[in-house]
Each structure stands twice: as C-alpha cells, then as structure tokens.
Design a protein around this motif. Structure first.
Motif, PDB file in Angstrom:
ATOM      1  N   GLU A   1       0.834  -1.194   0.000  1.00  0.00           N
ATOM      2  CA  GLU A   1       0.000   0.000   0.000  1.00  0.00           C
ATOM      3  C   GLU A   1       0.875   1.253   0.000  1.00  0.00           C
ATOM      4  O   GLU A   1       1.898   1.296   0.686  1.00  0.00           O
ATOM      5  CB  GLU A   1      -0.905   0.014   1.237  1.00  0.00           C
ATOM      6  N   PRO A   2       0.496   2.285  -0.736  1.00  0.00           N
ATOM      7  CA  PRO A   2       1.298   3.516  -0.739  1.00  0.00           C
ATOM      8  C   PRO A   2       1.078   4.325   0.528  1.00  0.00           C
ATOM      9  O   PRO A   2       0.035   4.236   1.182  1.00  0.00           O
ATOM     10  CB  PRO A   2       0.760   4.270  -1.959  1.00  0.00           C
ATOM     11  N   HIS A   3       2.074   5.123   0.871  1.00  0.00           N
ATOM     12  CA  HIS A   3       1.911   6.102   1.948  1.00  0.00           C
ATOM     13  C   HIS A   3       1.243   7.336   1.354  1.00  0.00           C
ATOM     14  O   HIS A   3       1.714   7.883   0.357  1.00  0.00           O
ATOM     15  CB  HIS A   3       3.273   6.485   2.545  1.00  0.00           C
ATOM     16  N   ARG A   4       0.157   7.784   2.000  1.00  0.00           N
ATOM     17  CA  ARG A   4      -0.587   8.944   1.497  1.00  0.00           C
ATOM     18  C   ARG A   4      -0.753   9.964   2.610  1.00  0.00           C
ATOM     19  O   ARG A   4      -0.832   9.617   3.799  1.00  0.00           O
ATOM     20  CB  ARG A   4      -1.943   8.522   0.966  1.00  0.00           C
ATOM     21  N   CYS A   5      -0.794  11.220   2.187  1.00  0.00           N
ATOM     22  CA  CYS A   5      -0.987  12.300   3.155  1.00  0.00           C
ATOM     23  C   CYS A   5      -2.364  12.174   3.787  1.00  0.00           C
ATOM     24  O   CYS A   5      -3.376  12.071   3.081  1.00  0.00           O
ATOM     25  CB  CYS A   5      -0.839  13.653   2.444  1.00  0.00           C
ATOM     26  N   ARG A   6      -2.401  12.202   5.102  1.00  0.00           N
ATOM     27  CA  ARG A   6      -3.680  12.048   5.805  1.00  0.00           C
ATOM     28  C   ARG A   6      -4.545  13.302   5.696  1.00  0.00           C
ATOM     29  O   ARG A   6      -5.728  13.265   5.992  1.00  0.00           O
ATOM     30  CB  ARG A   6      -3.422  11.714   7.271  1.00  0.00           C
ATOM     31  N   ASN A   7      -3.942  14.398   5.258  1.00  0.00           N
ATOM     32  CA  ASN A   7      -4.685  15.650   5.154  1.00  0.00           C
ATOM     33  C   ASN A   7      -5.293  15.833   3.765  1.00  0.00           C
ATOM     34  O   ASN A   7      -6.488  16.107   3.630  1.00  0.00           O
ATOM     35  CB  ASN A   7      -3.769  16.829   5.484  1.00  0.00           C
ATOM     36  N   CYS A   8      -4.479  15.669   2.694  1.00  0.00           N
ATOM     37  CA  CYS A   8      -4.963  15.957   1.333  1.00  0.00           C
ATOM     38  C   CYS A   8      -5.022  14.740   0.430  1.00  0.00           C
ATOM     39  O   CYS A   8      -5.582  14.814  -0.663  1.00  0.00           O
ATOM     40  CB  CYS A   8      -4.107  17.041   0.681  1.00  0.00           C
TER      41      CYS A   8
ATOM     42  N   ALA B   1      -2.431  13.204  -1.041  1.00  0.00           N
ATOM     43  CA  ALA B   1      -1.307  13.079  -1.971  1.00  0.00           C
ATOM     44  C   ALA B   1      -0.406  11.917  -1.559  1.00  0.00           C
ATOM     45  O   ALA B   1      -0.364  11.512  -0.395  1.00  0.00           O
ATOM     46  CB  ALA B   1      -0.506  14.378  -2.016  1.00  0.00           C
ATOM     47  N   TYR B   2       0.332  11.393  -2.536  1.00  0.00           N
ATOM     48  CA  TYR B   2       1.215  10.256  -2.303  1.00  0.00           C
ATOM     49  C   TYR B   2       2.620  10.752  -1.953  1.00  0.00           C
ATOM     50  O   TYR B   2       3.077  11.789  -2.432  1.00  0.00           O
ATOM     51  CB  TYR B   2       1.303   9.387  -3.556  1.00  0.00           C
ATOM     52  N   VAL B   3       3.311   9.967  -1.135  1.00  0.00           N
ATOM     53  CA  VAL B   3       4.714  10.276  -0.860  1.00  0.00           C
ATOM     54  C   VAL B   3       5.478  10.191  -2.169  1.00  0.00           C
ATOM     55  O   VAL B   3       5.150   9.407  -3.055  1.00  0.00           O
ATOM     56  CB  VAL B   3       5.284   9.300   0.190  1.00  0.00           C
TER      57      VAL B   3
ATOM     58  N   VAL C   1       4.307  17.493  -0.244  1.00  0.00           N
ATOM     59  CA  VAL C   1       4.709  18.637  -1.074  1.00  0.00           C
ATOM     60  C   VAL C   1       3.497  19.464  -1.506  1.00  0.00           C
ATOM     61  O   VAL C   1       3.650  20.608  -1.942  1.00  0.00           O
ATOM     62  CB  VAL C   1       5.482  18.173  -2.327  1.00  0.00           C
ATOM     63  N   ILE C   2       2.290  18.911  -1.394  1.00  0.00           N
ATOM     64  CA  ILE C   2       1.087  19.622  -1.824  1.00  0.00           C
ATOM     65  C   ILE C   2       0.542  20.518  -0.712  1.00  0.00           C
ATOM     66  O   ILE C   2       0.286  21.702  -0.916  1.00  0.00           O
ATOM     67  CB  ILE C   2       0.009  18.623  -2.295  1.00  0.00           C
ATOM     68  N   CYS C   3       0.362  19.954   0.487  1.00  0.00           N
ATOM     69  CA  CYS C   3      -0.261  20.732   1.574  1.00  0.00           C
ATOM     70  C   CYS C   3       0.682  20.995   2.749  1.00  0.00           C
ATOM     71  O   CYS C   3       0.288  21.653   3.718  1.00  0.00           O
ATOM     72  CB  CYS C   3      -1.520  20.022   2.078  1.00  0.00           C
ATOM     73  N   LYS C   4       1.935  20.484   2.692  1.00  0.00           N
ATOM     74  CA  LYS C   4       2.976  20.692   3.715  1.00  0.00           C
ATOM     75  C   LYS C   4       2.650  20.006   5.043  1.00  0.00           C
ATOM     76  O   LYS C   4       3.278  20.293   6.063  1.00  0.00           O
ATOM     77  CB  LYS C   4       3.215  22.200   3.972  1.00  0.00           C
ATOM     78  N   ASN C   5       1.689  19.087   5.044  1.00  0.00           N
ATOM     79  CA  ASN C   5       1.355  18.362   6.272  1.00  0.00           C
ATOM     80  C   ASN C   5       2.429  17.324   6.568  1.00  0.00           C
ATOM     81  O   ASN C   5       2.995  16.709   5.661  1.00  0.00           O
ATOM     82  CB  ASN C   5      -0.008  17.680   6.108  1.00  0.00           C
TER      83      ASN C   5
ATOM     84  N   GLU D   1      20.872   9.265   2.276  1.00  0.00           N
ATOM     85  CA  GLU D   1      21.346   8.409   1.199  1.00  0.00           C
ATOM     86  C   GLU D   1      20.717   7.027   1.265  1.00  0.00           C
ATOM     87  O   GLU D   1      20.444   6.399   0.245  1.00  0.00           O
ATOM     88  CB  GLU D   1      22.877   8.287   1.253  1.00  0.00           C
ATOM     89  N   ASP D   2      20.451   6.543   2.482  1.00  0.00           N
ATOM     90  CA  ASP D   2      19.868   5.210   2.635  1.00  0.00           C
ATOM     91  C   ASP D   2      18.414   5.159   2.176  1.00  0.00           C
ATOM     92  O   ASP D   2      17.874   4.068   1.948  1.00  0.00           O
ATOM     93  CB  ASP D   2      19.967   4.766   4.097  1.00  0.00           C
ATOM     94  N   LEU D   3      17.784   6.305   2.038  1.00  0.00           N
ATOM     95  CA  LEU D   3      16.387   6.325   1.599  1.00  0.00           C
ATOM     96  C   LEU D   3      16.245   6.030   0.114  1.00  0.00           C
ATOM     97  O   LEU D   3      15.139   5.803  -0.377  1.00  0.00           O
ATOM     98  CB  LEU D   3      15.762   7.690   1.908  1.00  0.00           C
ATOM     99  N   ARG D   4      17.365   6.041  -0.611  1.00  0.00           N
ATOM    100  CA  ARG D   4      17.303   5.748  -2.043  1.00  0.00           C
ATOM    101  C   ARG D   4      16.794   4.333  -2.319  1.00  0.00           C
ATOM    102  O   ARG D   4      16.381   4.027  -3.425  1.00  0.00           O
ATOM    103  CB  ARG D   4      18.686   5.910  -2.679  1.00  0.00           C
ATOM    104  N   HIS D   5      16.856   3.471  -1.319  1.00  0.00           N
ATOM    105  CA  HIS D   5      16.400   2.098  -1.518  1.00  0.00           C
ATOM    106  C   HIS D   5      14.887   2.028  -1.730  1.00  0.00           C
ATOM    107  O   HIS D   5      14.393   1.026  -2.232  1.00  0.00           O
ATOM    108  CB  HIS D   5      16.783   1.234  -0.314  1.00  0.00           C
ATOM    109  N   TRP D   6      14.169   3.080  -1.335  1.00  0.00           N
ATOM    110  CA  TRP D   6      12.727   3.064  -1.502  1.00  0.00           C
ATOM    111  C   TRP D   6      12.392   3.649  -2.878  1.00  0.00           C
ATOM    112  O   TRP D   6      12.680   4.808  -3.151  1.00  0.00           O
ATOM    113  CB  TRP D   6      12.046   3.885  -0.402  1.00  0.00           C
ATOM    114  N   PRO D   7      11.782   2.865  -3.780  1.00  0.00           N
ATOM    115  CA  PRO D   7      11.510   3.351  -5.147  1.00  0.00           C
ATOM    116  C   PRO D   7      10.721   4.649  -5.180  1.00  0.00           C
ATOM    117  O   PRO D   7      10.984   5.525  -6.002  1.00  0.00           O
ATOM    118  CB  PRO D   7      10.719   2.202  -5.787  1.00  0.00           C
ATOM    119  N   GLU D   8       9.737   4.784  -4.269  1.00  0.00           N
ATOM    120  CA  GLU D   8       8.896   5.981  -4.308  1.00  0.00           C
ATOM    121  C   GLU D   8       9.649   7.236  -3.907  1.00  0.00           C
ATOM    122  O   GLU D   8       9.170   8.356  -4.154  1.00  0.00           O
ATOM    123  CB  GLU D   8       7.657   5.796  -3.413  1.00  0.00           C
TER     124      GLU D   8
END
Length: 861
Positions: A181-188, A190-192, A208-212, A226-233
């Motif tokens: 499942e994707p991570h989505r902004c709980r406010n608007c 939008a997807y991570v 990046v859309i609502c700054k939440n 740098e270690d976050l590059r492993h996550w495709p999204e």
C-alpha cells in the motif's frame, strides 16, 4: 540501525490503467462539471478512389512498380517487418506497445528508465526541497518547463499554461513497481514522492502539496538520507503500486490458466458484393493473426441475429434470434444454459471460422444501403448476455465467466435502422429528431452496461453509406471503445481490426490531479467524465480533481489547462497525477507520477522554456473543443487569428516607427502550427462530410501527444539518393518534380512522386520502395492505422496532398529561402521549373497570413 532492505520488484507485469481503489474527491476547490470536457462524436475522411494511385507494396495490397493497381481479390493487411532505411534526419515514430506479459506470483519487474522521448526528462538522484534539479516524467508533457511567478503574465489566455498527461502510456522499461500500500498524506491524500522532505530519525515525511507532516509507520527511519534511495517511491518520479489480491469476482489467475480476453465479432449482413469481398479478406487475415488461445465468437446481424455455435466441431451452425426487439430472458437462457459453444479458442475452431466467413453472402434485395434493416443494437445485447453468462451461478466455488476484459468489435456498413436503438431509414420521417434522441440515449445506456461488465465496444465502419455517427458514437464512447470510419473494408480496415483487438486496456479507471496551492486546474479535455464524490476515498482537505475513465489505453491523453491563483512566492511548484485501475489480469494498479517545475521572474527565461509543439497541441485541443459543429469551425479560425495576434502583443516586440509587431523568436514554430490548424482538416475545408469531421475531432481531442501533433501539423520527408530522407517544412515548395515526398498527417499518410522522377522507371521504383518502408515504420504501431495513399504528380488524388501543404510558392524568393533553405540547392533551371508548376489560387501563404494580422513572422529556426 540497519539499512532498510530494497523492496523486491517482481517481473512480468504489464501496467495499463486504473481502478477506483484509493482515490479521493475535492470538496472545496473541485472543478465544476463544465470544467471537464469530454469530446463528442466524429468521422474520418472517406477513402479516395484508387484511380491514378501509385502502388505501395504487396504487403499493403498494392504492388511496387509503375502501373495503376487494380484489386481483383481482397487485399490482405500489410505486414510491418521491413527495417527502416537510414534517414538524413532522425524521425520520431510512435512508441511500440509492448505485448501484455502474463502476471505470475513471485516474478519481478524491471526497474524504470526514461522514455525514448525524453521531453526534458533524465535520471536524477533523490530529491528534497533543497535540490537544484527538476524532473519531468515521460507520462506528462508540460507546455513550459518553468512557471512565471507573476500572475498577470502567467495567465495570458492566448498562450496559456498546461500539460498533456498520458497515464496509460507504456514505456520500456516501465515504472518502478511496489507491491504494498502507498503512503498517502492524511490531510490531502497526496502520495509520498521523491520531492518530500524526510525526517530520517522518526521516518516522518512532509507532503509537497499541503505541507502536512505524516508518519511512515517507521518505514523511512534510516541512518542518513542516502539510505532512503532504496525506496523506489523516494527515488523515482513514476511508481506503480500493484495489488494482486482477488478483489474482483471474476478474477482468473493468469499463472494458472493463461486466459486471453475473449472477442465477439459482429458482422453486418447487408453488404454489397464488392464490400463483402474486401470484408471477407480482412476477416480471414484477422483470425489468422490472433493467438491460438484467444476465444472468439461470431454474430451476424440484419433483420435477425445469428449466433454461431462451435460445439459441432467441423460443422458451422447458428442460433437465430429476432432483431426487432431486445432478446427475451427465455431466449437468452436457451443460449447460456444450452449446449452451444459461442466463444471458442482459435486453435479449436479456426477452420470453422474460415468456413463461416467464406459462407457470407451479399445482400440480395434491391434496396439502397441506407434503407436496409440492421439490428445492431440487438446484436450487441446478445453478445453482452453471452459474455456475462450465468454470472450469479457459482460452481465449485468458481464464478462461471470468461475472465479478463472482453471486446465486442462491430463491422458495420450502414446505420442501425431496426430494433432497439434504431432510427428511421429516412431523415424526413416526421418523428426523426425525437427517435434520434431516444436512440442516442438507448445506445449510451447500452455502452454503460457493457462498461459495467468490463466489455469494450469498438465500432469499425466502412463504405460510402452514412452510418449515422451521432447514434453509434455514444455506444462506443460510454463503453470505452472507439468508432472509426474507413473508405472500404480493405487493408486499413483489416489493420485496425487487428490493432483494436490487441491493444491493452484497463478498466475501473480513476484519474486524480493534485497541484500546489498556487496552481488551479481550469479545464480538462479527455476520454472520461468527472467522477462522483462517492466513487473514491476522501480526505479531510482534498482539493484534487478526479476523472472517471471509461478505459485506460496508451493511445489516450488528457489535456489540462492551468492558471496561477496569485503571484507565486515559492521557488518550485508541484504536480501529482495518479491513475488507479484494474489491468487486463485483474490486478489493481495505482500509477503515481510527480513532477516539480521551477518558478521564474524573467520573461525571457520563461519563453525559452516553452515547448512549442506541446503548447500548439494544447491550444489546438482547446480550440477544436469549441467547434462542436462543422459550421463552428469558421468562427474558430478567427479565434486562432486573434490568439496569434494577442501572443505577439503580449510577448513580442513592436517594430520601430511602425504599427507592426514581431512574433517572439522564442516561439518561432508556434504560429506555423496554428496556421496548419486553421487550414487543415480540423478547422479547414479539407473534410467533406460533417460525420467525417466529427469522428476526426473526437479522435484528436482524446489522442496521445504524438498522434495529436501529427494530426495538427503534417511532417514532410523528402527522399534522397541512397534511401535517406531529409525532413523539410510542410510547404508546397517540396513538390519538386525530380523527388519523392512522404507527408505524414496522422490519420492519412501520402507518398507523392514527382513527374520527372516517375518517368525514370528504375529510380522511381527504388524511391517508392524506400518511401513505402518509411511509411510502414512511421505508422507501425499507430492506432487508428492511417490511410496510406501513393500517387504521381498531376494525378487527381494529388490535390489531397497539395491541400495540406502551406502554399509558399507565392512568397518572394528571399522569404522562400529563409523558411525553406533546401531551395538553395536547386539550380536556376530547377527553380524556374518549380515556380512554373504551381497553379494560382487565393489561399494565403504563412507569411501573407501573418502580414494580414499586422505581424512580422518570427525568424525561422
């Protein structure tokens, strides 16, 4: 802390389109229904007589050589296999559509890469808000790569700002694939994405859309960024989230049964002998081209509906139903619960299918084509009932249904004049207007019913009989199919039959658009309709605009017009496009595309960032949308004139001591593309019948960027010695008697052979073969397949070629050389002969048109 493992990427899945799984509405800032524009019906140019036509190739049904071809037997569809000859100028061909790959458990997907058409895109490292670089996805084409900060200049309506989005486009390799499942902004909602700020200590991410600030449930906790590059999204601009659970009742495991989508052919029985012979040839070639496992059904319709039964092995038999009314429950039960087999694999029934096609007979009564009884609506109802089957019956825990998306393909030679959804034979019938309106409503409802059962209805028409496009278009459109018109049932019809059956399509599509608070989407044009608020997931402050898509295909695109709400203070603006759908293997896909554009104060920087071809296509789609009838096209030409003048006034410069304005040189090709728009088939006088123009208009409004650009502005390629091609402006100055020219105009492709070259048998044969090879390569994966015509200089068909070229022969020599430099390579004698070969007529040249608007043309780039 250990570095999070890189998520696996299973292979073998082919992304295509959307499902309304995780989508959301826009309660407050949602566009009104009028802001979304769904194109209406339309019709392609009728095929021209073969008289005076030059041969193409045996594969095209026309033989290379000099004699005029005469068809004695039905031509077969062309085989596109020849390699493209080297060209002096690289040309941009339509991307190939990959064949669907079976979806199997535990397989892995290829990593993403950029498209062949970079459009400014390139591989970039992980992005956070402090990064300098920007990225544009191959699925999204913006009219400019920068956004003006000042509202007054950014929102100039004559030029505008927007994007073309092709959410179902296939590229190789495809996007990164994530099986969770994707991570989505709980406010608007939008997807991570790769532009989000990540707090590596807590794993929280900022939208990046609502700054939440949102939680990742600890997934993004890492020692360093740098270690976050492993996550495709967090490292790719385009992501496919894939869910393979059995969320649909009719789910069929492809790894177990290798099922292909069934096809029902509906064949018009009311054809004359000449048309029937061509149709039989195309049908024989069509079934031979299908994979052996494809299940095919055959229905013929006239006053009755004949459903062919394949249960008798080598014997062809049919069950016949009346066509004057919808089929009764009793008759349908007899079909569904009986012993008949109405959808049979090609490998089991191919000889019987050929026998059926060969046994079709011409219409015997002495009635005009338009007066013959055709119960097309009843035939579609019967096909839908068989496809649906006893869907409520469960046998051994398995739903009895055909599995996958289904396709009904109607081969029609005339209007629906009998039974439900029909109209009277004559337009002078006293109740014609009311009956037409009723028929359109009934056809739309039938198409919606087909869509609910994951069935697409494609209507392929041919011949000279009017098919009443306004009645048939709602059926194709509301089911997610297409309506295409052909001159006859020959080669182009056969090719489109094959390509329509194999194009991958998804269902249950929902397209979401989210932008930074500074950006407002003002209009969407494309193949869908505004989604109902209760059709998708909602979030607290979701300002997205959602579109329900009838089908999701590579050949589609959405045209988005945007404005800025006020002066922009930020350095970047963000755009996120998400399409959720079910692919042909019943897997739920959520494709998320995120793009960031920089903002600028400088007008010169903004003008240099404008993508002229994309801007021209966006302007053309907005203009053509307003031409709802062919009579509206005349007023739209005046709109184009005013638009070009306004762009020059706002962004150009006034000449000293003059009232003339110079069009900005940064947009040098834009006015020429708009000149093609106002005089070409979309707004000009080339198309003869309103139905033909209507189909062409509908195709253009829904088409992908590549096809839209070709339909707007033709591409001209001149053959050179050695089999190479030189790309030239689409001016009539290319009609040089010693040359061969290929003109690609999207739905039509012309090969013109000069008289001097045609007189040299050896050279003309070689040039014609090279042009034919180029034509095949340029159109190999195009849908609909264009009509390809070849002819000699001075023939009657040459007028269709001439009418699509800008008449520059009247311009003074210095202007001709500036805009068509190839003239400098001609000798004085050749230039004299070229000048004397033109006939005088009153059409403006491009330069004359610009001067009539009190504008100075931009310098030719």
């Amino acid at each position: 802390m250990d570095t999070p493992p890189q998520p696996s990427r299973p292979l073998g899945y082919s992304a295509a389109v959307a499902s309304p799984s995780n989508l959301m509405p826009g309660p407050d800032q949602r566009l009104t229904s009028s802001s979304f524009s769904s194109p209406e019906s339309a019709r392609l140019s009728p095929q021209i007589s073969q008289q005076g036509q030059l041969p193409l190739s045996s594969g095209d049904g026309i033989h290379a050589g000099s004699p005029v071809p005469q068809f004695s037997t039905p031509p077969g569809p062309p085989v596109f296999s020849s390699p493209l000859r080297p060209a002096a100028v690289p040309f941009r061909t339509s991307p190939a559509t990959p064949q669907p790959v079976s979806f199997s458990t535990g397989s892995s997907l290829p990593t993403s890469s950029t498209s062949h058409y970079s459009n400014g895109s390139h591989e970039l490292p992980l992005h956070h808000s402090a990064d300098e670089f920007t990225f544009e996805s191959p699925y999204v084409f913006f009219s400019a790569h920068k956004v003006l900060k000042r509202k007054k200049l950014a929102n100039v309506p004559s030029l505008g700002f927007g994007a073309l989005v092709s959410p179902g486009r296939e590229i190789t390799p495809g996007p990164e694939v994530v099986h969770r499942e994707p991570h989505r902004c709980r406010n608007c909602g939008a997807y991570v994405n790769l532009y989000c700020e990540i707090l590596v200590g807590s794993g929280q991410w900022q939208c990046v859309i609502c700054k939440n600030l949102n939680s990742s449930d600890g997934q993004y906790v890492a020692p360093s960024k740098e270690d976050l590059r492993h996550w495709p999204e967090l490292s790719s601009s385009a992501i496919d989230y894939v869910q393979t659970g059995n969320s649909h009742l009719g789910f069929v495991s492809v790894s177990d049964s290798r099922v292909t989508a069934p096809i029902f052919l509906l064949i018009d029985e009311c054809l004359d002998e000449a048309h029937l012979q061509h149709l039989q040839g195309s049908l024989h070639a069509f079934v031979d081209s299908l994979p052996p496992t494809t299940r095919l059904g055959i229905i013929t319709y006239g006053r009755t509906v004949s459903v062919f039964d394949f249960s008798e092995g080598s014997v062809a038999s049919a069950d016949v139903l009346p066509g004057d009314k919808s089929p009764t429950q009793e008759s349908l039960k007899a079909l569904i619960y009986g012993t008949g087999v109405y959808l049979s694999p090609i490998h089991a029934s191919l000889p019987v299918m050929h026998t059926i096609f060969s046994s079709l007979t011409p219409y015997k009564l002495k009635l005009p084509e338009a007066s013959r009884d055709r119960c097309l609506g009843t035939a579609v109802e019967v096909a839908l009932a068989i496809i649906r089957g006893p869907s409520a019956e469960v046998s051994r825990g398995v739903i009895k249904r055909s599995g996958g998306n289904c396709r009904i393909m109607v081969c029609s030679g005339g209007p629906n004049t009998y039974g439900p959804g029909s109209v009277p034979h004559s337009f002078v019938h006293p109740n014609y207007a009311y009956m037409e309106k009723t028929a359109m409503k009934w056809m739309k409802h039938l198409g919606q019913n087909a869509l609910q059962h994951e069935t697409t209805v494609d209507i392929l028409c041919a011949g000279t009989c009017p098919v009443r496009v306004p009645i048939l278009q709602p059926l194709a459109k509301s089911s997610g199919g297409v309506l295409i018109l052909h001159d006859d049932f020959g080669e182009a019809f056969g090719v489109n039959l094959q390509r329509a059956s194999t194009r991958a399509a998804g269902s249950h599509g929902l397209f979401e658009i989210r932008c930074s608070d500074d950006i407002l989407v003002t209009q969407v044009i494309g193949p869908g309709e505004e989604a109902a608020a209760d059709s998708h997931e909602t979030f607290k402050n979701d300002s997205s605009f959602c579109i329900q898509m009838h089908s999701i295909e590579e050949t589609q695109s959405f045209s988005l017009s945007m404005e800025t709400k006020g002066d922009i203070k930020n350095d970047y603006v963000y755009f996120q496009f998400a399409v959720c759908y079910s692919n042909i293997y019943q897997a739920d896909i959520s494709r998320v595309i995120t793009v960031r554009l920089p903002t600028v104060d400088s007008m010169s920087l903004y003008l240099r960032s404008i993508q002229e071809d994309i801007a021209a296509v966006l302007i053309a789609k907005r203009t053509v949308l307003h031409a709802k009838k062919f009579s509206d096209a005349i007023s739209m030409r005046l709109t184009v004139d005013e638009r070009v003048k306004d762009i020059a006034l706002k962004f150009g410069s006034q000449l000293p001591k003059s009232k003339l304005f110079r069009f900005p040189n940064e947009l040098s090709t834009l006015p020429e593309s708009l000149f093609h728009l106002r005089r070409g088939p979309l707004l000009g006088n080339i198309i003869g019948h309103e139905d033909e123009w209507s189909v062409l208009r509908n195709l253009f409004l829904n088409a992908s960027f590549d096809l839209s650009l070709r339909m707007l502005a033709p591409r001209c390629l001149m053959h050179r010695e050695g089999g190479t091609f030189e790309e030239l402006p689409a001016y009539d100055l290319a009609m040089q008697s010693n040359a061969a020219v290929v003109l690609d105009h999207g739905t039509d492709l012309f090969i013109w052979l000069g008289a001097e070259l045609a007189a040299q048998e050896g050279k003309s044969a070689a040039a014609l073969a090279a042009c034919r090879t180029l034509a095949e390569e340029l159109t190999e994966n195009r849908f609909p397949a264009p009509r390809i015509l070849a002819f000699k200089e001075g023939s009657s068909q040459a007028r269709y070629f001439v009418s699509r070229l800008i008449p520059a022969h009247k311009d003074p020599p210095y202007e001709q050389e500036a805009r068509f430099p190839q003239l400098r390579s001609l000798t004085p004698e050749q230039r004299t002969r070229l000048k004397s070969s033109f006939l005088h007529f009153d059409d403006y040249s491009f330069c004359e048109w610009m001067r009539s608007l009190n504008l100075v043309p931009p310098k030719h780039s």
